[in-house]
Design an enzyme around this catalytic site. Structure first.
Site, PDB file in Angstrom:
ATOM      1  CE  LYS A  40      -2.545  -2.057   3.359  1.00 20.74           C
ATOM      2  NZ  LYS A  40      -3.244  -2.164   4.479  1.00 20.74           N
ATOM      3  CG  ASP A  99      14.646  -1.888   4.090  1.00 26.02           C
ATOM      4  OD1 ASP A  99      16.429  -2.228   4.152  1.00 26.02           O
ATOM      5  OD2 ASP A  99      14.511  -2.678   5.835  1.00 26.02           O
ATOM      6  CB  ILE A 149      11.110   6.414   6.962  1.00 20.89           C
ATOM      7  CG1 ILE A 149      11.239   5.782   5.826  1.00 20.89           C
ATOM      8  CG2 ILE A 149      12.907   7.584   7.661  1.00 20.89           C
ATOM      9  CD1 ILE A 149      12.394   7.133   4.747  1.00 20.89           C
TER      10      ILE A 149
HETATM   11  P1  IMP Z   1      12.475  -4.856   1.572  1.00 24.82           P
HETATM   12  O1  IMP Z   1      11.683  -5.743   0.865  1.00 24.82           O
HETATM   13  O2  IMP Z   1      12.856  -5.127   2.809  1.00 24.82           O
HETATM   14  O3  IMP Z   1      12.860  -3.712  -0.192  1.00 24.82           O
HETATM   15  O4  IMP Z   1      11.151  -4.157   1.621  1.00 24.82           O
HETATM   16  C1  IMP Z   1      10.487  -2.732   1.142  1.00 24.82           C
HETATM   17  C2  IMP Z   1       8.913  -2.969   1.729  1.00 24.82           C
HETATM   18  O5  IMP Z   1       9.358  -3.070   3.155  1.00 24.82           O
HETATM   19  C3  IMP Z   1       8.859  -1.097   1.794  1.00 24.82           C
HETATM   20  O6  IMP Z   1       8.045  -1.173   0.455  1.00 24.82           O
HETATM   21  C4  IMP Z   1       7.695  -0.589   2.626  1.00 24.82           C
HETATM   22  O7  IMP Z   1       6.495  -1.477   3.011  1.00 24.82           O
HETATM   23  C5  IMP Z   1       8.522  -1.271   3.614  1.00 24.82           C
HETATM   24  N1  IMP Z   1       9.896  -0.750   4.099  1.00 24.82           N
HETATM   25  C6  IMP Z   1      10.864  -1.009   4.327  1.00 24.82           C
HETATM   26  N2  IMP Z   1      11.592  -0.242   5.406  1.00 24.82           N
HETATM   27  C7  IMP Z   1      10.593   0.866   5.665  1.00 24.82           C
HETATM   28  C8  IMP Z   1      10.425   2.464   6.371  1.00 24.82           C
HETATM   29  O8  IMP Z   1      11.749   2.689   6.743  1.00 24.82           O
HETATM   30  N3  IMP Z   1       9.424   2.624   7.254  1.00 24.82           N
HETATM   31  C9  IMP Z   1       8.065   1.977   6.361  1.00 24.82           C
HETATM   32  N4  IMP Z   1       8.259   1.016   5.539  1.00 24.82           N
HETATM   33  C10 IMP Z   1       9.369   0.089   5.499  1.00 24.82           C
END
Ligand code: IMP
Ligand code: MG
Length: 171
Positions: A40, A99, A149
């Site tokens: 979302k 991330d 964040i």
């Molecule tokens: P990844 O698969 O670890 O790259 O995560 C990506 C998803 O994690 C993003 O689309 C966010 O929904 C969530 N996410 C990662 N870091 C943050 C943060 O600092 N704040 C809020 N949501 C985060």
């Protein structure tokens, strides 16, 4: 007790979006651009980005979830598939934040099976502290080193998405 510390202002966000939208409008001129927002978190960013892009384009959404609180569960679940026909289209995946990169790499692999003309990534925030996978990000508005964040679509346990700017969350 949670604390919100201002990190990126509304003005900075809007200024950067205008710049990125101008780049996208020129790079995708004459192409079949489809913005695919990852739900979302990307909904606020996508809403502002689409209104600054000057060329014709389509919009779709895909749903994915991997987080609980501030920690990724490591398991990516698709909660919504795209509705549009994406074959031979130029897909630009719109993310709130990259991330570890796990969510996006699962997405990108899935999109490639749909035989689009191209698949690229546009993210509001690039956070490489915990990057686990090497993924190429074509458009990134802001790079941050670390931290959790919230605001401007980003949540902590589904809260704070409504904040118009971005804040560091200190628990
Ligand atoms: P990844 O698969 O670890 O790259 O995560 C990506 C998803 O994690 C993003 O689309 C966010 O929904 C969530 N996410 C990662 N870091 C943050 C943060 O600092 N704040 C809020 N949501 C985060
Ligand atoms: Mg989230």
């Amino acid at each position: 007790m949670t604390n919100l510390i201002p990190k990126i202002s509304e003005e900075e966000i809007q200024k950067k979006i205008k710049e990125i939208a101008a780049l996208i409008s020129s790079d995708y001129n004459g192409k079949k651009l489809v913005l695919v927002g990852v739900l979302k978190g990307s909904f606020v960013f996508l809403a502002d980005l689409t209104r600054q892009i000057s060329i014709e384009h389509e919009i779709d959404f895909v749903g994915a979830s991997s987080y609980s609180g501030t920690e990724t569960t490591g398991i990516i679940q698709f909660t919504k598939m795209p509705d549009l026909q994406l074959r031979d289209k130029d897909i630009l995946v719109v993310e709130d934040i990259v991330d570890t990169g796990r969510t996006l790499s699962v997405m990108i692999n899935y999109f490639k099976t749909l035989k689009p003309s191209s698949v690229k990534i546009c993210t509001l925030i690039n956070k490489d502290e915990r990057r686990a996978l090497d993924i190429e990000i074509e458009y990134s508005c802001f790079d941050i080193e670390k931290g959790f964040i919230v605001g401007y679509g980003l949540d902590y346990n589904e809260k704070y998405r409504n904040l118009p700017a971005i804040f560091d969350l200190k628990c």
